[in-house]
Design a protein around this motif. Structure first.
Motif, PDB file in Angstrom:
ATOM      1  N   ILE A 276       0.600  -1.081   0.042  1.00  0.00           N
ATOM      2  CA  ILE A 276       0.110  -0.048  -0.012  1.00  0.00           C
ATOM      3  C   ILE A 276       0.841   1.228   0.053  1.00  0.00           C
ATOM      4  O   ILE A 276       1.907   1.230   0.465  1.00  0.00           O
ATOM      5  N   GLN A 277       0.689   2.399  -0.717  1.00  0.00           N
ATOM      6  CA  GLN A 277       1.485   3.537  -0.648  1.00  0.00           C
ATOM      7  C   GLN A 277       0.998   4.616   0.087  1.00  0.00           C
ATOM      8  O   GLN A 277      -0.120   4.621   0.428  1.00  0.00           O
ATOM      9  N   VAL A 278       1.893   5.639   0.441  1.00  0.00           N
ATOM     10  CA  VAL A 278       1.550   6.655   1.041  1.00  0.00           C
ATOM     11  C   VAL A 278       0.313   7.537   0.632  1.00  0.00           C
ATOM     12  O   VAL A 278      -0.622   7.865   1.307  1.00  0.00           O
ATOM     13  N   GLU A 279       0.373   7.338  -0.736  1.00  0.00           N
ATOM     14  CA  GLU A 279      -0.709   8.177  -1.464  1.00  0.00           C
ATOM     15  C   GLU A 279      -2.082   7.578  -1.572  1.00  0.00           C
ATOM     16  O   GLU A 279      -2.847   8.047  -2.602  1.00  0.00           O
ATOM     17  N   HIS A 280      -2.246   6.352  -1.018  1.00  0.00           N
ATOM     18  CA  HIS A 280      -3.447   5.447  -1.404  1.00  0.00           C
ATOM     19  C   HIS A 280      -4.636   6.616  -1.005  1.00  0.00           C
ATOM     20  O   HIS A 280      -5.814   6.148  -1.805  1.00  0.00           O
ATOM     21  N   PRO A 281      -4.723   7.204  -0.264  1.00  0.00           N
ATOM     22  CA  PRO A 281      -6.083   8.056  -0.102  1.00  0.00           C
ATOM     23  C   PRO A 281      -6.699   8.901  -1.257  1.00  0.00           C
ATOM     24  O   PRO A 281      -7.752   8.933  -1.393  1.00  0.00           O
ATOM     25  N   VAL A 282      -5.688   9.122  -2.236  1.00  0.00           N
ATOM     26  CA  VAL A 282      -6.335  10.086  -3.389  1.00  0.00           C
ATOM     27  C   VAL A 282      -7.250   9.029  -4.198  1.00  0.00           C
ATOM     28  O   VAL A 282      -8.270   9.319  -4.831  1.00  0.00           O
ATOM     29  N   THR A 283      -6.748   7.667  -4.258  1.00  0.00           N
ATOM     30  CA  THR A 283      -7.422   6.837  -4.960  1.00  0.00           C
ATOM     31  C   THR A 283      -8.767   6.404  -4.152  1.00  0.00           C
ATOM     32  O   THR A 283      -9.805   6.065  -4.844  1.00  0.00           O
ATOM     33  N   GLU A 284      -8.644   6.443  -2.732  1.00  0.00           N
ATOM     34  CA  GLU A 284     -10.011   6.206  -2.197  1.00  0.00           C
ATOM     35  C   GLU A 284     -10.897   6.977  -2.188  1.00  0.00           C
ATOM     36  O   GLU A 284     -11.956   6.779  -2.436  1.00  0.00           O
ATOM     37  N   MET A 285     -10.542   8.260  -2.372  1.00  0.00           N
ATOM     38  CA  MET A 285     -11.531   9.540  -2.432  1.00  0.00           C
ATOM     39  C   MET A 285     -12.183   9.398  -3.806  1.00  0.00           C
ATOM     40  O   MET A 285     -13.422   9.687  -3.927  1.00  0.00           O
ATOM     41  N   VAL A 286     -11.494   9.158  -4.999  1.00  0.00           N
ATOM     42  CA  VAL A 286     -12.166   9.255  -6.330  1.00  0.00           C
ATOM     43  C   VAL A 286     -12.986   7.826  -6.419  1.00  0.00           C
ATOM     44  O   VAL A 286     -13.767   7.624  -7.350  1.00  0.00           O
ATOM     45  N   THR A 287     -12.633   6.610  -5.804  1.00  0.00           N
ATOM     46  CA  THR A 287     -13.370   5.353  -6.020  1.00  0.00           C
ATOM     47  C   THR A 287     -14.405   5.233  -4.646  1.00  0.00           C
ATOM     48  O   THR A 287     -15.136   4.127  -4.913  1.00  0.00           O
TER      49      THR A 287
END
Ligand code: MV4
Length: 461
Positions: free
Chosen positions: A293-304
């Motif tokens: 899992i990457q540091v920046e995974h939240p941006v994908t969480e927000m759009v999906t």
């Protein structure tokens, strides 16, 4: 479902995993070093075990200490977070042989992707676009010269065991070849105990774009679209967003389908990130894969609207992708998300700024998310990476996400240590950023412009 999970990490990602476990009704065990005794991951976990002195090499990276803590507390699984042991195939193997589920891909897949040249050949075989380059590792400078002539200068040699920029050399003409090849080889041998090198065509000003994937243990892999990660300095990302302003629906679908096919053939399971470089013509080329899992995974969480950490845990129990995402839709992303990494460091010198936080005020409101383990009166130890918070905003489109990020940055107060907040305010106000004109050299150019502006002010006064 697992009854209890040990989190082999610290800071915001340890809290992020605890959040997912709480929502799944799973008990948690924190491990901590002497420097993290008063950390929030220790406070919010159901149990906590000290595993050693402050230095990571003696605590969070100490495999026997982590496994002992897991055995004493009788956990079913270990979540490694990012960094630390997350891409250590030996650790994943030790977990499995101790009958503890490692929440990540199988050890042999971690090992394959850790050898960048093998990963490159695996992607080539599956028809995922790669850069022109060598087939396999290059043994001698003479062989390198032949490849470079065939590929055409400039080229770049990379360590097969590398990543994050170590053991790389750009070679602009034949006269530089022998010296650069030999120094990259000895640097790689010293850093990774493996001097294997390969070569690619060098892209001068690439954009760094990565695709999030999830794989289940029944042979299905899905792509969840891309993140634009070009805003970085010295291989440290500063700001990420999704979607990228330069990836069309057609490219997203084409690359996504290619990855779903190639990674299911490879036997990829759990969350992963596939890194691409976009060249000046706008084409994407695979460079490497991260099996965590990457540091920046939240941006994908927000759009999906997906919880990727919960998904990791479910996939590790043997769940199917279709259990997690009942209605798979190729255009499953909506809106726009941006993440700013708030680091404890001087915003322009990028030197670490450890110490005690005096004031800590977190912004909130519609479309704002903060992932952090920092708090007022808390101490940022000097031993670990400098990330203290991730500020994520979501909007119906990029302008709305930008506007929300600007107001959230204005309302984020950290006193007592230096942070990257002032630099983020500057980036968000910058016309080039707002126009989407970004690449991996963007921050360097912005800092140079800021220096010039200051020189002008000095000249006027
Ligand atoms: C490249 C490249 C240009 N051309 N490969 C740097 C770290 C490693 N993960 C790959 N890197 C690069 N590979 C070719 N063929 C430029 C970089 C690069 C870079 C890549 C992504 C994000 C930031 C970067 C900063 C400098 C260089």
């Amino acid at each position: 479902m697992f009854k209890k999970i040990l989190i082999a990490n610290r800071g915001e990602i340890a809290l992020r995993v605890i959040c997912a476990c709480k929502e799944l009704g799973v008990k948690t065990v924190a491990v901590y070093s002497d420097a993290d005794r008063n950390s929030l991951h220790v406070r919010f976990a159901d149990e906590a075990i000290c595993i050693g002195p402050p230095r990571s090499s003696e605590s969070y990276l100490n495999i026997p200490a982590v496994i002992s803590a897991a055995e004493i507390t009788n956990v079913d699984a270990i979540h490694p977070g990012y960094g630390l042991l997350s891409e250590n195939a030996n650790f994943a193997e030790v977990c499995e042989s101790s009958h503890i589920k490692f929440i990540g891909p199988p050890p042999e897949v971690i090992r394959l992707m850790g050898e960048k040249e093998k990963a490159r050949q695996a992607m080539k075989k599956a028809k995922v676009p790669i850069l022109p380059g060598s087939d396999g590792v290059i043994a001698t400078a003479e062989e390198a010269r032949e490849w470079a002539t065939q590929i055409g200068y400039p080229v770049i040699v990379k360590a097969s065991a590398g990543g994050g920029g170590r053991g790389m050399r750009v070679i602009r003409n034949e006269s530089e070849l022998e010296g650069s090849f030999n120094s990259a080889q000895s640097e790689a041998a010293a850093a990774f105990g493996n001097g294997n090198l390969y070569m690619e065509k060098f892209i001068e000003r690439p954009r760094h774009i990565e695709f999030q994937v999830l794989g289940d243990s029944h042979g299905r892999v899905i792509s969840l679209g891309e993140r634009e990660c070009s805003i970085q300095r010295r291989h440290q990302k500063l700001l990420e967003e999704s979607p990228s302003t330069r990836v069309t629906e057609e490219m997203r679908s084409e690359i996504g389908k290619g990855l779903e096919k190639s990674l299911s053939e490879i036997g990829y399971v759990n969350a992963g990130t596939v890194e691409f470089l976009m060249d000046e013509d706008g084409s994407l080329h695979f460079i490497e894969m991260n099996t965590r899992i990457q540091v920046e995974h939240p941006v994908t969480e927000m759009v999906t609207s997906l919880d990727l950490v919960k998904s990791q845990i479910l996939l590790a129990t043997g769940a199917k992708i279709t259990d997690i995402i009942p209605k798979i839709d190729r255009k499953g992303q909506r809106g726009h998300a941006i993440e700013c990494r708030i680091n404890a460091e001087h915003p322009e010198k990028f030197t670490p700024s450890a110490g005690k936080i005096k004031t800590f005020h977190i912004p909130g409101g519609l479309g704002v998310r903060v992932d952090t383990a920092a708090y007022a009166e808390g101490v940022i130890p000097p031993y670990y990476d400098s990330l203290i918070a991730k500020l994520i905003t979501f909007g119906k489109d990029r302008p709305e996400a930008i506007m929300r990020m600007q107001r959230a940055l204005e309302m984020f107060i950290v006193e007592g240590i230096h942070t990257t907040i002032p630099l983020h305010r500057r980036i968000l106000a910058d016309a080039e950023f707002r126009a989407g004109n970004i690449d991996t050299k963007y921050v360097e150019r912005l800092l140079a412009r800021m220096q010039e502006e200051r020189a002008e002010v000095v000249a006027l006064t």
